[in-house]
Design an enzyme around this catalytic site. Structure first.
Site, PDB file in Angstrom:
ATOM      1  N   SER A  45      -6.492  20.281 -22.208  1.00  0.00           N
ATOM      2  CA  SER A  45      -5.188  19.647 -22.085  1.00  0.00           C
ATOM      3  C   SER A  45      -5.276  18.468 -21.119  1.00  0.00           C
ATOM      4  O   SER A  45      -6.062  17.548 -21.342  1.00  0.00           O
ATOM      5  CB  SER A  45      -4.153  20.683 -21.654  1.00  0.00           C
ATOM      6  N   HIS A  82      -1.763  26.481 -27.851  1.00  0.00           N
ATOM      7  CA  HIS A  82      -2.354  25.549 -26.898  1.00  0.00           C
ATOM      8  C   HIS A  82      -2.929  26.297 -25.692  1.00  0.00           C
ATOM      9  O   HIS A  82      -2.216  27.012 -24.991  1.00  0.00           O
ATOM     10  CB  HIS A  82      -1.289  24.561 -26.428  1.00  0.00           C
ATOM     11  N   GLU A  91      -1.195  23.999 -32.032  1.00  0.00           N
ATOM     12  CA  GLU A  91      -0.935  23.450 -30.700  1.00  0.00           C
ATOM     13  C   GLU A  91       0.557  23.307 -30.401  1.00  0.00           C
ATOM     14  O   GLU A  91       0.986  23.370 -29.251  1.00  0.00           O
ATOM     15  CB  GLU A  91      -1.596  22.066 -30.561  1.00  0.00           C
TER      16      GLU A  91
END
Length: 592
Positions: free
Chosen positions: A249, A481, A376
């Site tokens: 991320s 995610h 995600e």
């Protein structure tokens, strides 16, 4: 005689009490590991287990405390200490505003499909977990090694944590595991300054800088940590000539930012990017580019209410006298400004937009392993209510207005294509389709774009799609995610669901990651073959319980999103005259 209900209540009370005891009791101190001499002084660590194989050296300062006159300055060399420093406890994490983290974690718990009791126990554990110490004095790193008496030095992997550049730390439990170290890696996890402490720019800070730059402090922290690794990691059995930077991320975005910065050159040899690249970032230090304000103007607007009489002008010294608590409390008042506490093009740390540097090949020099997760968007869409990050704020409710908005962003032809590819319709399927597109728009398109450009530059490149979903039948997250992190580190929270197939996938993924760190190639005879990526063949590996290669993953969707990105990168910057700070405070046109 106790009634059945009473027996159940007693058992529940005993169970809850046991959980409270396990969560709140202090961990036993680790047995001391050998004292090591590094540039700043001597440090001891702790053995992870009685076998004395893996040792931890935590809370190592890699820079001077960025406090007082060093707030909002580039990181300075760490201070020397006398005596032996105890490297068993972690150092303080960087000061941060955690509301978004709490929301994110709550979404993970709810989305795993746990039953009522499991959810309550998970919430209890989270509520009782001790809060980490946070401070502006936070530039620490941690080393995990099984190579204190090396016959030869081992490859080094430096982990950069995620959290939107606003939250997180290198000491997070999810990163504290031996999966990588057990396969011949020396692991380093780092803290770096976050939010306004790490990325706030201001004209007064730029004016005092010899480089006429401000902001980017968190990025400079990461580079400073890599300099520390180069100078000190051999003492822990790590090879300073074989360093892989990796992150997830915002940590993966940070990897792309280091790649785009000349200050990071020669400090790493390979890069792994898990669900993140700063390709979209258009923030400039002094210029407004289209509807993206300058970093300096946002810094002024953010700090102005904290100054006497809402002053616009203040010296750098005056800014540094502001209490950290006041700066932190300002964040929820102007949450839209968080989108600007990111790296900016300042002509020094970052000479150009990161996306443009990647497109032009200026940020590409090492082998890359990159990818993203199949779902995600599931943790982001409930709060964002938009299929694209190019739209600030929720999309309209009316379907016609939704399509009009999509057309305004992508143009008529691409909007129609996206609507057909994702299945946008007036029905309740909108949320599902928008969630899918949001994940591709935030992560998938950028990861493929980076892989294509790296491969086109003749550099070894591998691309993955992680698609493992939680085992509970009622789960709603999919391959969410961040869900791949536990498979990379072998740090599973098994109460969320863990199977024998998950154990096998973990072994394969830790092998891929460590093979790549050792040689620049994830392959070996121990794991299924992972073909190198080329833009022509567009070959990915799908990481799931059934490992397989695929070509053209979501190709049509990613092609349309990428064409829009290319238009944004290719068009010359539109530099607009900024309105006054007073006029722009609270403005909504903030999306990079």
């Amino acid at each position: 005689m106790l009634k059945p209900l009473h027996i159940v209540l007693v058992l529940v009370a005993i169970l809850v009490g046991s959980v409270v005891w396990m969560v709140t009791r202090p961990a036993p101190p680790l047995d001391p590991s050998p004292v090591i001499q590094i540039n700043s002084g001597e440090i001891s660590g702790g053995w992870v287990s009685e076998e004395q194989i893996v040792a931890l050296y935590n809370g190592i300062p890699y820079a001077a405390p960025p406090v007082g006159d060093l707030r909002w300055r580039p990181p300075q060399d760490p201070l020397q200490w006398s005596g032996v420093r105890d490297g068993r406890p972690f150092g303080a994490e960087c000061i941060q505003y955690k509301e978004s983290l709490n929301t994110f974690v709550d979404g993970i718990v709810r989305g795993h499909g746990l039953n009522w009791f499991e959810r309550q126990m998970a919430k209890l554990v989270l509520a009782l977990a001790p809060e980490p110490v946070a401070s502006e004095d936070c530039l620490f790193l941690n080393v995990r090694t099984a190579n204190l008496n090396p016959g030869q030095l081992q490859p080094v992997m430096v982990w950069i944590h995620g959290g939107s550049h606003q939250i997180g730390s290198g000491s997070t439990d999810l990163y504290q595991a031996n999966g990588l170290v057990d396969k011949g890696i020396v692991l380093v996890t780092i803290n770096y300054r976050l939010g306004p402490f790490g990325y706030l720019a201001h004209p007064s800070l730029s004016a005092e800088s010899p480089n006429s730059a401000s902001g980017n402090y968190g990025l400079m922290d990461q580079i400073k940590a890599l300099e520390w690794v180069e100078e000190n990691i051999a003492a822990f059995g790590g090879d300073p000539t074989n360093v892989t930077i990796f992150g997830e991320s915002a940590g993966a975005q940070s990897v792309s930012e280091i790649m785009a910065s000349p200050l990071g050159d020669e400090l790493y040899d390979k890069a792994i990017l898990q669900s993140g690249s700063s390709t979209y970032n258009r923030i400039h230090l002094t210029e407004q580019v289209g509807d993206t304000r300058s970093a300096e103007s946002v810094g002024q607007a953010f700090l102005s209410p904290l100054l006497p009489d809402d002053a616009i002008e203040a010296s750098a010294a005056e800014l540094r006298t502001l209490p950290a608590e006041s700066i932190l409390s300002r964040i929820p008042e102007v949450r839209e400004f968080e989108r600007y506490f990111l790296p900016n093009v300042d002509g020094y740390v970052l000479p150009d937009l990161i996306g443009r540097a990647i497109a032009d090949g200026d940020a590409l020099s090492v082998p890359i392993l990159a990818g993203y997760n199949a779902d995600e968007g599931t943790l982001f869409f409930p709060g964002m209510q938009t299929p694209t990050v190019l739209n600030y704020g929720p999309f309209p409710i009316d379907h016609t207005e939704r399509m009009d908005q999509l057309e305004r962003i992508f143009g008529s032809e691409d909007a129609d294509t996206l609507a057909n590819l994702y299945g946008f319709s007036p029905s309740e399927t909108w949320d599902e389709a928008a969630t899918d597109m949001l994940g591709d728009d935030m992560f998938g398109m950028h990861m493929r774009f980076l892989a294509k450009k790296n491969a086109d530059a003749g550099l070894p490149t591998w691309l993955y799609l992680f698609s493992r979903t939680p085992p509970k039948k009622k789960q709603t997250l999919g391959a969410w995610h961040g869900s791949e992190i536990a498979f990379v580190f072998d740090s599973h929270i098994k109460s969320l669901g863990f199977t024998d197939a998950d154990a096998s996938l973990t072994d394969i993924m830790t092998t891929y990651w460590t093979n790549f760190a050792k040689t620049g190639d994830p392959n070996s005879g121990e794991v299924p073959n992972w073909p190198a990526y080329t833009a022509v063949e567009d070959t990915w590996i799908q990481l799931d319980h059934d490992i397989r290669t695929r070509t053209g993953v979501r190709k049509g969707k990613l092609d349309v999103l990428e064409s829009n990105l290319l238009r944004r990168l290719d068009r010359p910057p539109i530099v607009e005259t900024e309105a006054s700070v007073d006029e722009q405070i609270g403005a909504d046109a903030l999306q990079p």
